[in-house]
Motif scaffolding. Sequence first.
Motif, short mmCIF file in Angstrom:
data_model
loop_
_atom_site.label_atom_id
_atom_site.label_comp_id
_atom_site.label_asym_id
_atom_site.label_seq_id
_atom_site.Cartn_x
_atom_site.Cartn_y
_atom_site.Cartn_z
N ASP A 86 43.10 92.70 -21.13
CA ASP A 86 43.41 94.13 -22.11
C ASP A 86 43.94 94.90 -22.19
OD1 ASP A 86 42.37 91.44 -22.52
OD2 ASP A 86 40.41 92.49 -23.63
N PHE A 87 44.87 95.51 -23.04
CA PHE A 87 45.89 96.41 -22.60
C PHE A 87 45.40 97.20 -24.50
CE2 PHE A 87 47.63 94.50 -19.76
CZ PHE A 87 48.34 95.13 -19.36
N VAL A 88 45.47 98.47 -24.54
CA VAL A 88 45.22 99.45 -25.80
C VAL A 88 46.82 100.23 -26.30
CG1 VAL A 88 44.49 101.22 -27.23
CG2 VAL A 88 42.65 99.73 -25.03
N LEU A 89 46.77 99.05 -27.47
CA LEU A 89 48.34 99.40 -27.87
C LEU A 89 48.70 101.17 -28.45
CD1 LEU A 89 49.79 95.68 -28.87
CD2 LEU A 89 49.80 97.00 -26.88
N HIS A 90 49.18 101.93 -27.79
CA HIS A 90 48.33 103.71 -28.44
C HIS A 90 50.45 103.38 -28.58
CE1 HIS A 90 49.08 104.64 -24.06
NE2 HIS A 90 47.83 104.22 -24.02
N GLY A 91 51.06 102.68 -28.26
CA GLY A 91 52.22 103.71 -28.43
C GLY A 91 53.14 104.42 -27.36
N ASP A 92 52.81 104.72 -26.64
CA ASP A 92 54.04 105.52 -25.22
C ASP A 92 52.73 104.94 -24.21
OD1 ASP A 92 50.82 107.19 -25.45
OD2 ASP A 92 51.78 108.89 -26.20
N GLY A 93 53.69 105.50 -23.37
CA GLY A 93 53.01 105.79 -21.64
C GLY A 93 53.68 104.03 -21.51
N PRO A 94 53.66 104.43 -19.61
CA PRO A 94 54.59 102.38 -19.48
C PRO A 94 53.21 101.65 -19.56
CG PRO A 94 53.62 104.47 -17.67
CD PRO A 94 53.85 104.88 -18.80
N ALA A 95 52.75 101.39 -19.24
CA ALA A 95 51.52 100.14 -19.59
C ALA A 95 51.44 99.48 -21.17
CB ALA A 95 49.85 100.64 -19.61
N SER A 96 51.11 100.82 -21.77
CA SER A 96 51.08 100.14 -23.33
C SER A 96 52.27 100.03 -24.21
CB SER A 96 50.68 101.60 -24.83
OG SER A 96 50.65 100.96 -25.96
N SER A 97 53.68 100.26 -23.42
CA SER A 97 55.10 100.37 -23.25
C SER A 97 55.18 98.21 -23.08
CB SER A 97 56.09 100.72 -22.91
OG SER A 97 56.24 102.39 -23.76
N TRP A 98 54.76 98.51 -21.73
CA TRP A 98 55.40 97.07 -21.36
C TRP A 98 54.70 96.04 -21.96
CZ3 TRP A 98 52.02 93.53 -19.21
CH2 TRP A 98 52.47 92.36 -18.75
N ALA A 99 53.03 96.48 -22.37
CA ALA A 99 52.53 95.06 -22.98
C ALA A 99 53.08 94.77 -24.42
CB ALA A 99 50.35 95.66 -22.97
N ALA A 100 53.09 96.04 -25.33
CA ALA A 100 54.04 96.02 -26.57
C ALA A 100 55.18 94.63 -27.04
CB ALA A 100 54.39 97.02 -26.82
N GLN A 101 56.03 94.76 -25.29
CA GLN A 101 56.42 93.76 -25.25
C GLN A 101 56.83 92.72 -24.43
OE1 GLN A 101 59.57 93.58 -21.80
NE2 GLN A 101 56.86 94.49 -21.22
N ALA A 102 55.47 92.49 -24.07
CA ALA A 102 55.33 91.46 -22.83
C ALA A 102 55.30 89.87 -23.73
CB ALA A 102 53.68 91.59 -22.27
N ALA A 103 55.70 89.18 -22.37
CA ALA A 103 56.67 87.84 -23.03
C ALA A 103 56.04 87.25 -21.93
CB ALA A 103 58.07 87.93 -23.89
N VAL A 104 55.37 85.44 -22.56
CA VAL A 104 55.77 84.17 -21.35
C VAL A 104 56.93 84.45 -20.35
CG1 VAL A 104 55.31 81.70 -20.94
CG2 VAL A 104 53.79 83.62 -23.13
N GLY A 105 56.56 84.30 -18.80
CA GLY A 105 57.55 84.61 -17.85
C GLY A 105 57.66 85.46 -17.37
N GLN A 106 57.48 86.60 -17.65
CA GLN A 106 57.57 87.76 -17.14
C GLN A 106 56.50 87.97 -16.00
OE1 GLN A 106 57.00 91.12 -20.46
NE2 GLN A 106 58.94 90.54 -21.35
N LYS A 107 56.83 88.66 -15.51
CA LYS A 107 56.42 88.81 -13.90
C LYS A 107 55.96 90.09 -13.46
CE LYS A 107 58.52 85.32 -11.95
NZ LYS A 107 59.05 85.41 -10.77
#
Length: 250
Positions: A86-107
Amino acid sequence: MLEVQAVRHLTPLMLRVTLAGDDLEGFISPGYGDHIKLFFSPLGEEPVLPTLGPDGVTFPEGRPRPEMRDYTPRKYHAATNTLDVDFVLHGDGPASSWAAQAAVGQKLVIGGPRGSMIVPDAFDWYLLAGDETALPAIGRRLEELPASSKVTAVIEVAGKEEEQTFDTKANVEIIWVHRNGLEPGNNDLLLRKIESLSLPEGDCYAFIASESGVSKAIREHLVDKRGLNNEWIKASGYWLRGVADAHEPH
């Protein structure tokens, strides 16, 4: 090396990413406070597996070193060999930025967990307190405790829309604290709420995870004002206001 199998919003700001892959076979995480390391390559670049040697983790030459962040393994599903994070979408940082665009099939590359702390189910009651960064650990704990357990959980979130429900057998009282526009980590809402509560009697094990200064203040209150055993308190700084990639266990 894992692949995104599903992405869904639990709340407007909490995103669950389900990861799958043969590398997960036999994944073990017995402690609700465990952390796995997530490796975030620059967006658009294919992630690569590091190698583990005598000098630790090394990455191929000529490739930028990925950003690394600690996250709670929310739930491993052995039957499907999948892992929820589970990711908190707080708008900055590598984890939040990655999660915000995460899509099925990504590694995504993960490592760990390195070790687990197992808290016995022998205490009279449990206190779980934290902000939304602690919700994956708190939620996991609530779902794993047996029916004989008594729990008070105090959780700070942005607003009512960020409240979650949990499938738990334990005797649980959940108290939600809403920031209503106040800055995360720069308020005393969580501490004040805990100060105002009439807490149960008996031996307590307390788990606190939030901004580092907030966690320290809550620990001090529980020890100095409530008389809780300091050795039975796990107070972690899951983040430090104004500092990126800060994770300070206390």
